[in-house]
Design an enzyme around this catalytic site. Sequence first.
Site, mmCIF file in Angstrom:
data_model
loop_
_atom_site.group_PDB
_atom_site.id
_atom_site.type_symbol
_atom_site.label_atom_id
_atom_site.label_comp_id
_atom_site.label_asym_id
_atom_site.label_seq_id
_atom_site.Cartn_x
_atom_site.Cartn_y
_atom_site.Cartn_z
ATOM 1 N N PRO A 2 1.217 -1.147 0.344
ATOM 2 C CA PRO A 2 0.542 0.315 -0.182
ATOM 3 C C PRO A 2 0.661 1.440 -0.161
ATOM 4 O O PRO A 2 1.693 1.702 0.927
ATOM 5 C CB PRO A 2 -0.867 -0.365 1.534
ATOM 6 C CG PRO A 2 0.098 -1.314 2.073
ATOM 7 C CD PRO A 2 0.769 -1.761 1.166
ATOM 8 N N GLU A 3 0.478 2.051 -0.801
ATOM 9 C CA GLU A 3 1.088 3.635 -0.644
ATOM 10 C C GLU A 3 -0.330 4.428 -0.606
ATOM 11 O O GLU A 3 -1.013 3.687 -0.304
ATOM 12 C CB GLU A 3 1.845 4.027 -1.926
ATOM 13 C CG GLU A 3 3.113 3.896 -2.231
ATOM 14 C CD GLU A 3 3.515 3.528 -3.660
ATOM 15 O OE1 GLU A 3 3.598 4.098 -4.285
ATOM 16 O OE2 GLU A 3 4.415 2.267 -4.405
ATOM 17 N N HIS A 100 -2.731 -15.848 8.024
ATOM 18 C CA HIS A 100 -2.686 -14.527 8.616
ATOM 19 C C HIS A 100 -3.582 -13.326 8.256
ATOM 20 O O HIS A 100 -3.313 -12.185 8.506
ATOM 21 C CB HIS A 100 -1.076 -14.177 7.247
ATOM 22 C CG HIS A 100 -0.272 -14.892 6.659
ATOM 23 N ND1 HIS A 100 0.840 -15.392 8.029
ATOM 24 C CD2 HIS A 100 0.158 -16.081 5.859
ATOM 25 C CE1 HIS A 100 1.376 -16.322 7.225
ATOM 26 N NE2 HIS A 100 1.115 -16.439 6.539
ATOM 27 N N ARG A 119 3.371 -10.894 6.086
ATOM 28 C CA ARG A 119 5.415 -10.467 6.784
ATOM 29 C C ARG A 119 4.830 -9.472 7.639
ATOM 30 O O ARG A 119 6.171 -9.576 8.454
ATOM 31 C CB ARG A 119 5.371 -9.879 5.068
ATOM 32 C CG ARG A 119 5.600 -10.380 4.239
ATOM 33 C CD ARG A 119 6.120 -9.067 3.049
ATOM 34 N NE ARG A 119 8.141 -8.865 3.676
ATOM 35 C CZ ARG A 119 8.566 -8.379 2.595
ATOM 36 N NH1 ARG A 119 7.922 -7.907 1.351
ATOM 37 N NH2 ARG A 119 9.200 -8.357 2.702
ATOM 38 N N LYS A 162 19.602 19.599 -0.700
ATOM 39 C CA LYS A 162 19.542 18.319 -1.109
ATOM 40 C C LYS A 162 20.755 17.834 -2.044
ATOM 41 O O LYS A 162 20.473 18.182 -3.210
ATOM 42 C CB LYS A 162 17.775 17.683 -0.957
ATOM 43 C CG LYS A 162 17.600 18.005 0.272
ATOM 44 C CD LYS A 162 16.389 16.905 0.458
ATOM 45 C CE LYS A 162 15.971 17.379 2.166
ATOM 46 N NZ LYS A 162 16.822 17.435 3.088
#
Length: 289
Positions: A2-3, A100, A119, A162
């Site tokens: 997920p983003e 899970h 995970r 940066k």
Amino acid sequence: MPELPEVETVRRGLEPAMTGQNFIAVEQRRADLRFPFPPNFADRLKGRRIDALSRRAKYLLADLDDGGVLIMHLGMSGSFRIESLAPGLFHHDRSKDPAHDHVVFQMSGGARITYNDPRRFGFMLIEPRATLAEHKFFRDIGVEPLGNELDGALLVRLFDKKKAPLKAALLDQRLVAGLGNIYVCEALHRARLSPRRAAGTLARKNGSPAPGAVRLASAIHEVLEAALAAGGSSLRDHRQADGSLGYFQHSFQVYDREGEACQTPGCNGRIQRISQAGRSTFFCAGCQK
DNA sequence: ACACTATCCTGCAGGC
DNA sequence: TGCCTGCAGGATAGTG
């Protein structure tokens, strides 16, 4: 998975099943995910009503009626599944991956919401709403990339001096919050900027945003909006909370397309894969400068 | 201050 | 078929 677009899609899917409803029962099937669950996690939630379900960066935030906030993060592989005994509203199918299924919420409206995370990089915490902004997860978090706040001028300010490559700067949640590996690759390609370019080079000499900075801000908006409209991206069979699949993965221009021809009009390049900060970057050296 | 890396954990694809 | 290696959408602590 997920983003930002996926987390927002999950939020929209969970909202009707959670907002305004009480936890009737909470089943916590193991002691920890990425972190240990808070003490008495299930008891702490049971009976509470959810007043609002929001999102900040990749965090889901359920406001509880006692002043607490249930913070949920999906990590790399977390997903929610909604089932209901009420006929016709939702699918009611058995989990294909019960090993899970770590947390189950039974809501007063009838929805059974299961959190699955192979995970276990995801987590759930409960913190007071009043001090959430000072919490370590939120204290240093960057600007939300949807909406009008993020533009070329702000990117130039965030990236000022940066030397880190654009890829790393865009993945830094302290600068822009919610982008991950996929959408950073896609946004940079859309903006025709090299992921290797130093982030501080997006300004003109007088400090105003160079055209690339303006393109990048637009590209971020566009790619996130397009992904949201598609219900996010479903890699490795990840699903929305209602069981349906997002389909933005079919719109990737570079991600996981190593060796394929670049689709930018007039560009004869091929997509290549390099490693930056330990993660794969996909880009076209032909049109991304 | 900054920028890498190693790490948490499991599953899966690819090579042999 | 199995075994091994590497890689995966995230984010942090530790190192230089």
